[in-house]
Design a protein around this motif. Structure first.
Motif, PDB file in Angstrom:
ATOM      1  N   PRO A 152       0.844  -1.201   0.000  1.00 39.02           N
ATOM      2  CA  PRO A 152       0.000   0.000   0.000  1.00 39.02           C
ATOM      3  C   PRO A 152       0.882   1.254   0.000  1.00 39.02           C
ATOM      4  O   PRO A 152       2.038   1.194   0.405  1.00 39.02           O
ATOM      5  CB  PRO A 152      -0.777  -0.116   1.314  1.00 39.02           C
ATOM      6  N   ASN A 153       0.337   2.347  -0.473  1.00 37.93           N
ATOM      7  CA  ASN A 153       1.085   3.610  -0.443  1.00 37.93           C
ATOM      8  C   ASN A 153       0.129   4.755  -0.181  1.00 37.93           C
ATOM      9  O   ASN A 153      -1.070   4.541   0.030  1.00 37.93           O
ATOM     10  CB  ASN A 153       1.858   3.797  -1.764  1.00 37.93           C
ATOM     11  N   LEU A 154       0.674   5.952  -0.214  1.00 34.36           N
ATOM     12  CA  LEU A 154      -0.101   7.137   0.142  1.00 34.36           C
ATOM     13  C   LEU A 154      -1.297   7.348  -0.782  1.00 34.36           C
ATOM     14  O   LEU A 154      -2.295   7.943  -0.400  1.00 34.36           O
ATOM     15  CB  LEU A 154       0.838   8.352   0.082  1.00 34.36           C
ATOM     16  N   LYS A 155      -1.205   6.848  -2.015  1.00 32.92           N
ATOM     17  CA  LYS A 155      -2.280   7.090  -2.974  1.00 32.92           C
ATOM     18  C   LYS A 155      -3.251   5.918  -3.069  1.00 32.92           C
ATOM     19  O   LYS A 155      -4.163   5.928  -3.902  1.00 32.92           O
ATOM     20  CB  LYS A 155      -1.662   7.338  -4.361  1.00 32.92           C
ATOM     21  N   THR A 156      -3.017   4.907  -2.261  1.00 33.19           N
ATOM     22  CA  THR A 156      -3.839   3.705  -2.339  1.00 33.19           C
ATOM     23  C   THR A 156      -5.329   3.999  -2.168  1.00 33.19           C
ATOM     24  O   THR A 156      -5.723   4.758  -1.292  1.00 33.19           O
ATOM     25  CB  THR A 156      -3.381   2.713  -1.244  1.00 33.19           C
ATOM     26  N   ASP A 157      -6.118   3.371  -3.027  1.00 35.52           N
ATOM     27  CA  ASP A 157      -7.572   3.486  -2.938  1.00 35.52           C
ATOM     28  C   ASP A 157      -8.073   2.423  -1.961  1.00 35.52           C
ATOM     29  O   ASP A 157      -8.014   1.233  -2.244  1.00 35.52           O
ATOM     30  CB  ASP A 157      -8.156   3.260  -4.346  1.00 35.52           C
ATOM     31  N   GLU A 158      -8.561   2.870  -0.812  1.00 38.10           N
ATOM     32  CA  GLU A 158      -9.030   1.919   0.205  1.00 38.10           C
ATOM     33  C   GLU A 158     -10.547   1.840   0.259  1.00 38.10           C
ATOM     34  O   GLU A 158     -11.119   1.309   1.210  1.00 38.10           O
ATOM     35  CB  GLU A 158      -8.502   2.326   1.591  1.00 38.10           C
ATOM     36  N   SER A 159     -11.212   2.367  -0.735  1.00 38.97           N
ATOM     37  CA  SER A 159     -12.673   2.385  -0.693  1.00 38.97           C
ATOM     38  C   SER A 159     -13.245   1.005  -1.026  1.00 38.97           C
ATOM     39  O   SER A 159     -12.576   0.172  -1.644  1.00 38.97           O
ATOM     40  CB  SER A 159     -13.209   3.430  -1.673  1.00 38.97           C
ATOM     41  N   TYR A 160     -14.476   0.783  -0.596  1.00 45.22           N
ATOM     42  CA  TYR A 160     -15.148  -0.487  -0.878  1.00 45.22           C
ATOM     43  C   TYR A 160     -16.649  -0.288  -0.783  1.00 45.22           C
ATOM     44  O   TYR A 160     -17.126   0.689  -0.181  1.00 45.22           O
ATOM     45  CB  TYR A 160     -14.701  -1.565   0.126  1.00 45.22           C
ATOM     46  N   GLN A 161     -17.380  -1.205  -1.406  1.00 38.78           N
ATOM     47  CA  GLN A 161     -18.836  -1.240  -1.253  1.00 38.78           C
ATOM     48  C   GLN A 161     -19.235  -2.624  -0.756  1.00 38.78           C
ATOM     49  O   GLN A 161     -18.702  -3.623  -1.237  1.00 38.78           O
ATOM     50  CB  GLN A 161     -19.554  -1.022  -2.591  1.00 38.78           C
ATOM     51  N   LEU A 162     -20.138  -2.633   0.177  1.00 41.21           N
ATOM     52  CA  LEU A 162     -20.550  -3.903   0.767  1.00 41.21           C
ATOM     53  C   LEU A 162     -22.067  -4.011   0.712  1.00 41.21           C
ATOM     54  O   LEU A 162     -22.769  -3.133   1.199  1.00 41.21           O
ATOM     55  CB  LEU A 162     -20.059  -3.945   2.220  1.00 41.21           C
ATOM     56  N   GLU A 163     -22.546  -5.080   0.063  1.00 41.78           N
ATOM     57  CA  GLU A 163     -23.987  -5.354   0.045  1.00 41.78           C
ATOM     58  C   GLU A 163     -24.210  -6.674   0.761  1.00 41.78           C
ATOM     59  O   GLU A 163     -23.840  -7.732   0.242  1.00 41.78           O
ATOM     60  CB  GLU A 163     -24.506  -5.472  -1.400  1.00 41.78           C
ATOM     61  N   VAL A 164     -24.782  -6.603   1.929  1.00 40.90           N
ATOM     62  CA  VAL A 164     -25.084  -7.832   2.666  1.00 40.90           C
ATOM     63  C   VAL A 164     -26.512  -8.211   2.342  1.00 40.90           C
ATOM     64  O   VAL A 164     -27.441  -7.470   2.647  1.00 40.90           O
ATOM     65  CB  VAL A 164     -24.916  -7.650   4.184  1.00 40.90           C
ATOM     66  N   ASP A 165     -26.648  -9.321   1.677  1.00 38.35           N
ATOM     67  CA  ASP A 165     -27.977  -9.794   1.307  1.00 38.35           C
ATOM     68  C   ASP A 165     -27.903 -11.301   1.222  1.00 38.35           C
ATOM     69  O   ASP A 165     -26.827 -11.880   1.255  1.00 38.35           O
ATOM     70  CB  ASP A 165     -28.398  -9.174  -0.035  1.00 38.35           C
ATOM     71  N   GLN A 166     -29.063 -11.892   1.058  1.00 42.07           N
ATOM     72  CA  GLN A 166     -29.138 -13.322   1.143  1.00 42.07           C
ATOM     73  C   GLN A 166     -29.559 -13.882  -0.212  1.00 42.07           C
ATOM     74  O   GLN A 166     -30.377 -13.240  -0.882  1.00 42.07           O
ATOM     75  CB  GLN A 166     -30.190 -13.618   2.239  1.00 42.07           C
ATOM     76  N   PRO A 167     -29.034 -14.999  -0.690  1.00 40.72           N
ATOM     77  CA  PRO A 167     -28.100 -15.876   0.014  1.00 40.72           C
ATOM     78  C   PRO A 167     -26.642 -15.430  -0.122  1.00 40.72           C
ATOM     79  O   PRO A 167     -25.796 -15.951   0.591  1.00 40.72           O
ATOM     80  CB  PRO A 167     -28.299 -17.219  -0.683  1.00 40.72           C
ATOM     81  N   THR A 168     -26.361 -14.497  -1.048  1.00 44.33           N
ATOM     82  CA  THR A 168     -24.957 -14.090  -1.167  1.00 44.33           C
ATOM     83  C   THR A 168     -24.802 -12.598  -0.926  1.00 44.33           C
ATOM     84  O   THR A 168     -25.653 -11.804  -1.308  1.00 44.33           O
ATOM     85  CB  THR A 168     -24.386 -14.390  -2.568  1.00 44.33           C
ATOM     86  N   SER A 169     -23.699 -12.251  -0.324  1.00 44.11           N
ATOM     87  CA  SER A 169     -23.344 -10.848  -0.128  1.00 44.11           C
ATOM     88  C   SER A 169     -22.168 -10.551  -1.040  1.00 44.11           C
ATOM     89  O   SER A 169     -21.415 -11.454  -1.393  1.00 44.11           O
ATOM     90  CB  SER A 169     -22.934 -10.613   1.317  1.00 44.11           C
ATOM     91  N   VAL A 170     -22.029  -9.293  -1.393  1.00 45.66           N
ATOM     92  CA  VAL A 170     -20.925  -8.930  -2.271  1.00 45.66           C
ATOM     93  C   VAL A 170     -20.115  -7.780  -1.670  1.00 45.66           C
ATOM     94  O   VAL A 170     -20.669  -6.772  -1.243  1.00 45.66           O
ATOM     95  CB  VAL A 170     -21.434  -8.521  -3.668  1.00 45.66           C
ATOM     96  N   LEU A 171     -18.821  -7.980  -1.644  1.00 41.89           N
ATOM     97  CA  LEU A 171     -17.888  -6.928  -1.249  1.00 41.89           C
ATOM     98  C   LEU A 171     -17.124  -6.527  -2.494  1.00 41.89           C
ATOM     99  O   LEU A 171     -16.440  -7.356  -3.100  1.00 41.89           O
ATOM    100  CB  LEU A 171     -16.926  -7.448  -0.174  1.00 41.89           C
ATOM    101  N   LYS A 172     -17.275  -5.278  -2.879  1.00 43.52           N
ATOM    102  CA  LYS A 172     -16.641  -4.814  -4.115  1.00 43.52           C
ATOM    103  C   LYS A 172     -15.591  -3.761  -3.788  1.00 43.52           C
ATOM    104  O   LYS A 172     -15.856  -2.829  -3.023  1.00 43.52           O
ATOM    105  CB  LYS A 172     -17.725  -4.220  -5.005  1.00 43.52           C
ATOM    106  N   ALA A 173     -14.424  -3.915  -4.382  1.00 43.83           N
ATOM    107  CA  ALA A 173     -13.357  -2.934  -4.178  1.00 43.83           C
ATOM    108  C   ALA A 173     -12.470  -2.949  -5.409  1.00 43.83           C
ATOM    109  O   ALA A 173     -12.471  -3.917  -6.172  1.00 43.83           O
ATOM    110  CB  ALA A 173     -12.543  -3.277  -2.935  1.00 43.83           C
TER     111      ALA A 173
END
Ligand SMILES: *[C@@H]1O[C@H](CO)[C@@H](O)[C@H](O)[C@H]1NC(C)=O
Ligand SMILES: *[C@@H]1O[C@H](CO)[C@@H](O)[C@H](O)[C@H]1NC(C)=O
Ligand SMILES: *[C@@H]1O[C@H](CO)[C@@H](O)[C@H](O)[C@H]1NC(C)=O
Length: 571
Positions: A152-173
């Motif tokens: 990682p560095n100073l410009k690293t993109d640490e953002s993410y989106q999290l959708e918790v739903d059933q039966p599957t959840s998705v974490l996107k980054a």
């Protein structure tokens, strides 16, 4: 000499709450508020999306105790069950990372263990029954290069989106760094119900850090910190979304860094003990890799020309001999800035350091230089005359630092420095990070540093080595790093801050409980939106987050009276 001993409510447009149903108690509590709030209550309880108002307080978030609070959250009242037998974290179809990404594989395992912890060992929850069971968290990385093997560095993109739903959840980054932050948040959303079953509510989160540099400084010179203490701290940092380990690795008192080029620095009395109290090259590698796996940069600090007594034991002629009248006293002062050999040494030493530590920055210190020894030394006086410095020893200090900066620049590294280096007018490279630590005029200093176009980080309000009775975390929490007078451009130059734990009274026995969860307060200040400042909400969440750290094996001290469902050292 001891080191560093000195020491509004706004509408919130981003945070939203979605609820489908409120319990009777919640309704009653809300009814205690005024009529206007009643209207809001109705709309909330009917499940409408609404804009939050005033200083941010989200009871739903308090309940699950997210820490630091994400930028945008919607939590619903629909709860799903998860069981260790029926749940897995996987790579999503179409993700740019797969099973060959060991950083992620490792993180999947780690977070699975955090989520199910003891329950799994005790064999609870193994039955797979529920319709509303969450079966999978799919991790979807979208960047062409998801940086599995990077740093990682100073410009690293640490953002993410999290959708918790059933039966599957998705974490996107975009990359693994955002995925790590999102996995931490996902794991914090899981709670145990009254029967010990693991549950998670339908939730939607979009998150990113407010500041890019969120650091913890540990001091391994005043006491040697065993590797285990450092690694535990890195784990706690990840739980609080910190991303820089500022390793103040050497100082006056000891030199535990084992240099391949100059082994005598630690082996000839520079370290407290040449075998047991040193960081070997493989130790250092391990720390860097352990940190990388958690999205944490390791910025090493080799502080000169002051704070270098331990360097002198293994490197003759490096330090300035002090004089009394015309005879040497046998004691030594700061690095001797007038000898060519000094710069030859620094060139070779920092060449090694620049290859050992992969981060783009090295911290060069530059603080608290004591001039009395330089003043006493006749050779230095002669040099001052030759250079036309008169009696201005700051000029001599700047002369040294300038040469050092050129040496380090030649290794293609950027550098960080303590504020004195800037204050003394040393010419700095454009990408230099100036660390503001003196707490006599913080706002003025931030104004000056950013006004000169330099990026800066703030540590002055966060010297956690100062301890006192009571809840001092609140003081750390209330700091607003951008409250100084300045243009928007200037404020952008404040890239973050650091909580510092100097080591006079700290070793492996008390490091973790002294630092955590007090540092967590700084963690939220540096990650969450500036409007996240409700102290009651913070207390509720932090008390639970502290228990979560305890449950994960981090002996974080209590905030105040109370208990944890799983006590430290308990079953
Ligand atoms: C999660 O859902 C449960 C069950 O509907 C509800 O009681 C609880 O308040 C919800 N939690 C949050 C944080 O909204
Ligand atoms: C992912 O791909 C596999 C193999 O191609 C397939 O069996 C599976 O159904 C896919 N999953 C989803 C959620 O699309
Ligand atoms: C130190 O280096 C400078 C420049 O390289 C040189 O001019 C000078 O003679 C050297 N001094 C000594 C004492 O060797």
């Amino acid at each position: 000499m001891i080191k560093k001993r000195r020491q509004s409510r706004a509408p919130n447009r981003q945070l939203t709450v979605l609820r489908c149903c409120c319990t009777v108690t919640e309704m009653a509590a809300l009814r205690l508020l005024n009529f206007w709030a009643m209207l809001v209550t109705l709309s909330v309880c009917n499940g409408w999306l609404f804009e939050n108002f005033g200083s941010y307080r989200n009871r739903e978030a308090d309940e699950v105790a997210l820490w630091p609070l994400p930028q945008k959250i919607q939590i619903s009242g629909a709860a799903f069950q998860l069981s260790s037998a029926g749940f897995q974290i996987t790579h999503a179809n179409g993700s740019t990372a797969g099973p060959s990404c060991s950083l992620l594989q490792n993180a999947f395992r780690r977070y699975f263990d955090y989520i199910f912890g003891n329950a799994r060992k005790q064999g609870k929850n193994q039955q797979k029954v529920f319709d509303s069971e969450l079966q999978e968290l799919q991790v979807l990385l979208t960047a062409k290069d998801p940086e599995c093997d990077g740093y990682p560095n100073l410009k690293t993109d640490e953002s993410y989106q999290l959708e918790v739903d059933q039966p599957t959840s998705v974490l996107k980054a975009a990359n693994v760094w955002g995925a790590l932050r999102g996995l931490e948040t996902f794991s914090q959303l899981v709670y145990e119900d009254d029967y010990g079953a693991h549950k998670i509510n339908k939730t939607s989160i979009s998150d990113f850090p407010r500041f890019a540099h969120r650091g913890i400084l540990l001091d391994t010179s005043r006491h040697y910190l065993p590797l285990k203490a450092i690694l535990t701290n890195l784990e706690a940092m990840a739980m609080n979304k910190f991303n820089v380990f500022h390793w103040h690795i050497v100082d006056d008192h000891s030199f535990p860094f084992l240099s391949r080029t100059f082994p005598d620095l630690s082996q000839r009395k520079g370290a407290f003990h040449p075998y047991t109290h040193v960081y070997t090259p493989s130790d250092v590698k391990m720390v860097i890799e352990f940190a990388r796996m958690r999205g944490i940069r390791v910025v090493a600090e080799f502080d000169t020309p002051g704070h270098t007594q331990s360097w002198g034991k293994g490197q003759p002629d490096l330090l300035t001999p002090c004089f009394s009248g015309s005879s040497p006293t046998g004691t030594f002062g700061p690095v001797n800035p007038i000898l060519n050999s000094t710069y030859d040494f620094m060139t070779r030493f920092f060449k090694e350091v620049s290859t050992v530590f992969p981060d783009a920055y090295i911290h060069l210190g530059g603080d608290e230089v004591d001039f009395s020894c330089w003043k006493s030394n006749p050779d230095i006086q002669k040099f001052m005359d030759q250079q036309g410095f008169g009696q201005d020893y700051k000029k001599l200090e700047s002369y040294y630092i300038q040469r050092l900066l050129d040496i380090v620049s030649a290794t293609n590294k950027g550098y960080m420095v303590w504020q004195e280096v800037f204050d003394n007018g040393v010419k700095l490279k454009g990408d230099t990070v100036v660390e503001v630590w003196m707490n006599n005029n913080v706002d003025g200093e931030l104004q000056k540093v950013t006004g000169s176009g330099f990026t800066t980080i703030l540590s002055a309000p966060w010297y956690l080595d100062y301890i006192s009775y009571g809840q001092d975390w609140q003081k750390y929490y209330k700091v607003e790093p951008l409250s100084f007078q300045g243009t928007a451009e200037q404020k952008k130059l404040v890239i973050g801050g650091e909580a510092c734990l100097w080591g006079e009274y700290v070793d492996g026995t008390n490091l973790t409980p002294r630092l955590w969860p007090r540092a967590s307060a700084v963690g939220e200040r540096l990650w969450s939106d500036e409007n996240v400042k409700d102290i009651n909400s913070a207390y509720n969440r932090l008390a639970k987050h502290r228990c979560r750290m305890v449950q994960r094996g981090i002996p974080a001290e209590p905030l105040y009276i109370g208990f944890c469902p799983h006590e430290y050292g308990g079953l």
